[in-house]
Design a protein around this motif. Structure first.
Motif, PDB file in Angstrom:
ATOM      1  N   LYS A   1      -3.032 -14.788 -34.761  1.00 29.59           N
ATOM      2  CA  LYS A   1      -2.395 -13.660 -35.448  1.00 29.59           C
ATOM      3  C   LYS A   1      -3.445 -12.809 -36.167  1.00 29.59           C
ATOM      4  O   LYS A   1      -3.327 -11.581 -36.204  1.00 29.59           O
ATOM      5  CB  LYS A   1      -1.353 -14.186 -36.446  1.00 29.59           C
ATOM      6  CG  LYS A   1      -0.605 -13.119 -37.186  1.00 29.59           C
ATOM      7  CD  LYS A   1       0.372 -12.399 -36.301  1.00 29.59           C
ATOM      8  CE  LYS A   1       1.250 -11.466 -37.099  1.00 29.59           C
ATOM      9  NZ  LYS A   1       2.043 -10.600 -36.257  1.00 29.59           N
TER      10      LYS A   1
ATOM     11  N   LEU B   1      -3.988  -8.568 -33.065  1.00 27.21           N
ATOM     12  CA  LEU B   1      -3.144  -8.253 -31.913  1.00 27.21           C
ATOM     13  C   LEU B   1      -1.927  -7.450 -32.356  1.00 27.21           C
ATOM     14  O   LEU B   1      -1.498  -7.543 -33.506  1.00 27.21           O
ATOM     15  CB  LEU B   1      -2.654  -9.549 -31.249  1.00 27.21           C
ATOM     16  CG  LEU B   1      -3.718 -10.540 -30.771  1.00 27.21           C
ATOM     17  CD1 LEU B   1      -3.044 -11.806 -30.258  1.00 27.21           C
ATOM     18  CD2 LEU B   1      -4.581  -9.928 -29.697  1.00 27.21           C
ATOM     19  N   THR B   2      -1.384  -6.699 -31.427  1.00 25.99           N
ATOM     20  CA  THR B   2      -0.111  -6.044 -31.716  1.00 25.99           C
ATOM     21  C   THR B   2       0.957  -7.131 -31.800  1.00 25.99           C
ATOM     22  O   THR B   2       0.741  -8.270 -31.355  1.00 25.99           O
ATOM     23  CB  THR B   2       0.279  -5.050 -30.600  1.00 25.99           C
ATOM     24  OG1 THR B   2       0.531  -5.787 -29.393  1.00 25.99           O
ATOM     25  CG2 THR B   2      -0.796  -4.000 -30.384  1.00 25.99           C
ATOM     26  N   ASP B   3       2.106  -6.800 -32.349  1.00 27.99           N
ATOM     27  CA  ASP B   3       3.193  -7.776 -32.438  1.00 27.99           C
ATOM     28  C   ASP B   3       3.586  -8.289 -31.060  1.00 27.99           C
ATOM     29  O   ASP B   3       3.834  -9.487 -30.877  1.00 27.99           O
ATOM     30  CB  ASP B   3       4.415  -7.166 -33.133  1.00 27.99           C
ATOM     31  CG  ASP B   3       4.193  -6.972 -34.626  1.00 27.99           C
ATOM     32  OD1 ASP B   3       3.262  -7.584 -35.191  1.00 27.99           O
ATOM     33  OD2 ASP B   3       4.958  -6.198 -35.231  1.00 27.99           O
ATOM     34  N   THR B   4       3.622  -7.402 -30.078  1.00 27.65           N
ATOM     35  CA  THR B   4       3.975  -7.791 -28.715  1.00 27.65           C
ATOM     36  C   THR B   4       2.939  -8.745 -28.139  1.00 27.65           C
ATOM     37  O   THR B   4       3.291  -9.760 -27.527  1.00 27.65           O
ATOM     38  CB  THR B   4       4.119  -6.549 -27.812  1.00 27.65           C
ATOM     39  OG1 THR B   4       5.112  -5.696 -28.376  1.00 27.65           O
ATOM     40  CG2 THR B   4       4.509  -6.931 -26.401  1.00 27.65           C
ATOM     41  N   GLU B   5       1.662  -8.429 -28.328  1.00 29.39           N
ATOM     42  CA  GLU B   5       0.591  -9.297 -27.821  1.00 29.39           C
ATOM     43  C   GLU B   5       0.651 -10.683 -28.483  1.00 29.39           C
ATOM     44  O   GLU B   5       0.483 -11.703 -27.818  1.00 29.39           O
ATOM     45  CB  GLU B   5      -0.780  -8.663 -28.078  1.00 29.39           C
ATOM     46  CG  GLU B   5      -1.047  -7.434 -27.239  1.00 29.39           C
ATOM     47  CD  GLU B   5      -2.270  -6.662 -27.697  1.00 29.39           C
ATOM     48  OE1 GLU B   5      -2.896  -6.007 -26.823  1.00 29.39           O
ATOM     49  OE2 GLU B   5      -2.609  -6.676 -28.899  1.00 29.39           O
TER      50      GLU B   5
END
Length: 109
Positions: free
Chosen positions: A57, A61-65
């Motif tokens: 986390k 990373l993006t939330d989707t990634e």
């Protein structure tokens, strides 16, 4: 890892019955790790998995990634007797030690 989680979960749910919750699993392992080596092993893996998710986390990373990474990682470690929808809560459930550690630290100030 799957076997350790699966065996510990089975013992936990057998012992606690309807009171067994995904969020209570970590605290149960912490309270019983001296009683059964299976609990200590599962707790060690649980801590490492939680720490790994925290590190992933923090990579930005993006939330989707992150969700994709989390889903793939948890799928590899989840035993069949823990529901997929419950496993993230099992891994990230509250620690009884955090409260005790915070309380002990506050008493030393």
């Amino acid at each position: 890892i799957k076997n350790a989680f699966g065996q510990a979960w089975q013992l936990y749910t057998k012992d606690k019955g309807d009171a067994a919750t995904p969020a209570g699993f970590r605290a149960y392992l912490e309270a019983n790790e001296q009683v059964d080596a299976k609990f200590a092993v599962a707790l060690g893996y649980l801590d490492k998995l939680r720490n790994l998710l925290t590190q992933i986390k923090s990579l930005g990373l993006t939330d989707t990634e992150f969700e994709v990474s989390k889903k793939v990682l948890l799928a590899k470690a989840r035993p069949a007797n823990i529901k997929e929808s419950d496993f993230f809560t099992v891994v990230t459930g509250p620690s009884s030690r955090t409260t005790a550690h915070v309380m002990a630290s506050a008493n030393h100030k």
